[in-house]
Design an enzyme around this catalytic site. Structure first.
Site, short mmCIF file in Angstrom:
data_model
loop_
_atom_site.label_atom_id
_atom_site.label_comp_id
_atom_site.label_asym_id
_atom_site.label_seq_id
_atom_site.Cartn_x
_atom_site.Cartn_y
_atom_site.Cartn_z
N LYS A 59 0.66 -0.88 -0.02
CA LYS A 59 0.06 -0.06 0.05
C LYS A 59 0.82 1.18 0.10
O LYS A 59 2.06 1.10 0.31
CB LYS A 59 -0.92 -0.05 1.06
CG LYS A 59 -2.04 -1.43 1.16
CD LYS A 59 -2.91 -1.22 2.35
CE LYS A 59 -4.05 -2.03 2.30
NZ LYS A 59 -5.05 -1.95 3.52
N PHE A 73 -15.79 4.18 6.89
CA PHE A 73 -14.13 4.46 6.67
C PHE A 73 -13.71 4.70 5.31
O PHE A 73 -12.78 4.80 4.84
CB PHE A 73 -13.19 3.58 7.59
CG PHE A 73 -13.64 2.13 7.19
CD1 PHE A 73 -12.88 1.70 5.93
CD2 PHE A 73 -14.32 1.30 7.93
CE1 PHE A 73 -13.07 0.49 5.52
CE2 PHE A 73 -14.51 0.10 7.69
CZ PHE A 73 -13.89 -0.33 6.51
N ARG A 127 -2.58 -14.68 4.25
CA ARG A 127 -3.30 -13.90 5.42
C ARG A 127 -2.69 -14.07 6.68
O ARG A 127 -2.62 -12.95 7.58
CB ARG A 127 -4.75 -14.37 5.20
CG ARG A 127 -5.44 -13.93 4.32
CD ARG A 127 -6.05 -12.55 4.19
NE ARG A 127 -7.04 -12.37 4.97
CZ ARG A 127 -7.64 -11.28 5.27
NH1 ARG A 127 -7.38 -10.08 4.24
NH2 ARG A 127 -8.76 -10.99 6.04
N THR A 156 -6.15 -7.13 10.47
CA THR A 156 -6.51 -5.98 9.90
C THR A 156 -5.89 -4.81 10.76
O THR A 156 -5.28 -3.60 10.28
CB THR A 156 -7.66 -5.73 9.81
OG1 THR A 156 -8.53 -6.74 8.91
CG2 THR A 156 -8.21 -4.31 8.91
N ARG A 192 2.23 -6.76 9.41
CA ARG A 192 1.41 -5.76 9.96
C ARG A 192 2.19 -5.52 11.46
O ARG A 192 2.36 -4.38 11.99
CB ARG A 192 0.02 -5.71 9.81
CG ARG A 192 -0.45 -5.46 8.62
CD ARG A 192 -1.92 -5.63 8.35
NE ARG A 192 -2.66 -5.52 7.44
CZ ARG A 192 -3.77 -5.99 6.68
NH1 ARG A 192 -4.44 -6.87 7.64
NH2 ARG A 192 -4.44 -5.63 5.53
N ASN A 197 -1.90 0.27 7.14
CA ASN A 197 -1.49 -1.12 7.47
C ASN A 197 -0.66 -1.94 6.65
O ASN A 197 -0.81 -3.20 6.54
CB ASN A 197 -2.70 -1.89 7.99
CG ASN A 197 -3.79 -2.09 6.90
OD1 ASN A 197 -3.67 -1.75 5.72
ND2 ASN A 197 -4.78 -2.75 7.33
N1 UDP Z 1 -9.89 -0.24 7.10
C1 UDP Z 1 -9.76 1.04 7.98
N2 UDP Z 1 -10.44 0.94 9.12
C2 UDP Z 1 -11.30 0.10 9.43
C3 UDP Z 1 -11.42 -0.98 8.80
C4 UDP Z 1 -10.69 -1.22 7.65
O1 UDP Z 1 -9.02 2.01 7.74
O2 UDP Z 1 -12.07 0.29 10.45
C5 UDP Z 1 -9.19 -0.25 6.14
C6 UDP Z 1 -7.63 -0.86 6.37
O3 UDP Z 1 -6.81 -0.50 5.07
C7 UDP Z 1 -8.08 -2.46 5.75
C8 UDP Z 1 -8.72 -2.14 4.54
O4 UDP Z 1 -9.75 -1.17 5.14
O5 UDP Z 1 -6.97 -3.25 5.31
C9 UDP Z 1 -9.87 -3.05 4.11
O6 UDP Z 1 -10.56 -3.62 5.28
P1 UDP Z 1 -10.62 -5.32 5.38
O7 UDP Z 1 -11.88 -5.57 6.57
O8 UDP Z 1 -11.19 -5.84 4.35
O9 UDP Z 1 -9.37 -5.51 6.15
P2 UDP Z 1 -8.17 -6.82 5.40
O10 UDP Z 1 -8.66 -7.80 4.52
O11 UDP Z 1 -7.14 -5.61 4.70
O12 UDP Z 1 -7.25 -7.03 6.79
#
Ligand code: UDP
Length: 155
Positions: free
Chosen positions: A14, A62, A90, A96, A107, A117
């Site tokens: 990212k 968000f 993953r 996340t 992360r 992240n």
């Molecule tokens: N994100 C955020 N705030 C939140 C949840 C998610 O900024 O409360 C962002 C974060 O960059 C995350 C992305 O949105 O990686 C996608 O969210 P997802 O739940 O799909 O998580 P991921 O699969 O990336 O772990």
């Protein structure tokens, strides 16, 4: 294992990680695990692409800030291939929310906040296939045999 050894996943480095010069560090973690890089490019993502990529999140509060973050600079998009690569990746990426991501995960080792992240990784084989098609043309994926295959997977 031969068939499942061709499972693929999409990883995005990212914009925060590109700015922080972490591209090589992220690539190295997947290389060292034994996965095979089959596509990679640096690009500036636009809203159309990100709306497709994050289609499940469009209504989230968000999302506007996520979009601003993801368009703030270039990303590196990669396709990694290997046995169980979606789940393994993953696990390597971690929670996340970087604030609670386990030490030893990407992360957990490289970031502190959910909004910055470092990486994206597809969350299922089906999602991976769809996401790869958003970020890459079919002919941008390179099929190649790695010389260490028997040493990575066994006979
Ligand atoms: N994100 C955020 N705030 C939140 C949840 C998610 O900024 O409360 C962002 C974060 O960059 C995350 C992305 O949105 O990686 C996608 O969210 P997802 O739940 O799909 O998580 P991921 O699969 O990336 O772990």
């Amino acid at each position: 294992w031969a068939g499942s050894g061709t499972e693929k996943t999409l990883v995005l480095v990212k914009p925060d990680a590109v700015q922080r010069r972490l591209v090589g560090t992220v690539i190295q973690r997947f290389e060292r695990r034994g996965f095979k890089l089959v596509a990679m490019k640096l690009l500036q993502a636009d809203r159309g692409l990100l709306d497709k990529h994050y289609q499940e999140l469009l209504q989230k509060p968000f999302y506007p800030s996520l979009l601003a973050y993801m368009t703030s600079g270039p990303v590196v998009a990669m396709v990694w291939e290997g046995y169980n690569v979606v789940r393994s990746t993953r696990a390597m990426v971690g929670d996340t929310d970087s604030a609670v991501a386990a030490a030893g995960t990407i992360r957990g080792d490289l970031s502190m906040h959910i909004s910055r992240n470092v990486v994206h990784a597809s969350d299922s084989v089906e999602t991976a296939q769809r996401e790869i098609s958003f970020w890459f043309q079919r002919d941008e994926l390179v099929a190649w045999e790695s010389g260490d295959r028997d040493y990575t997977y066994g006979p």
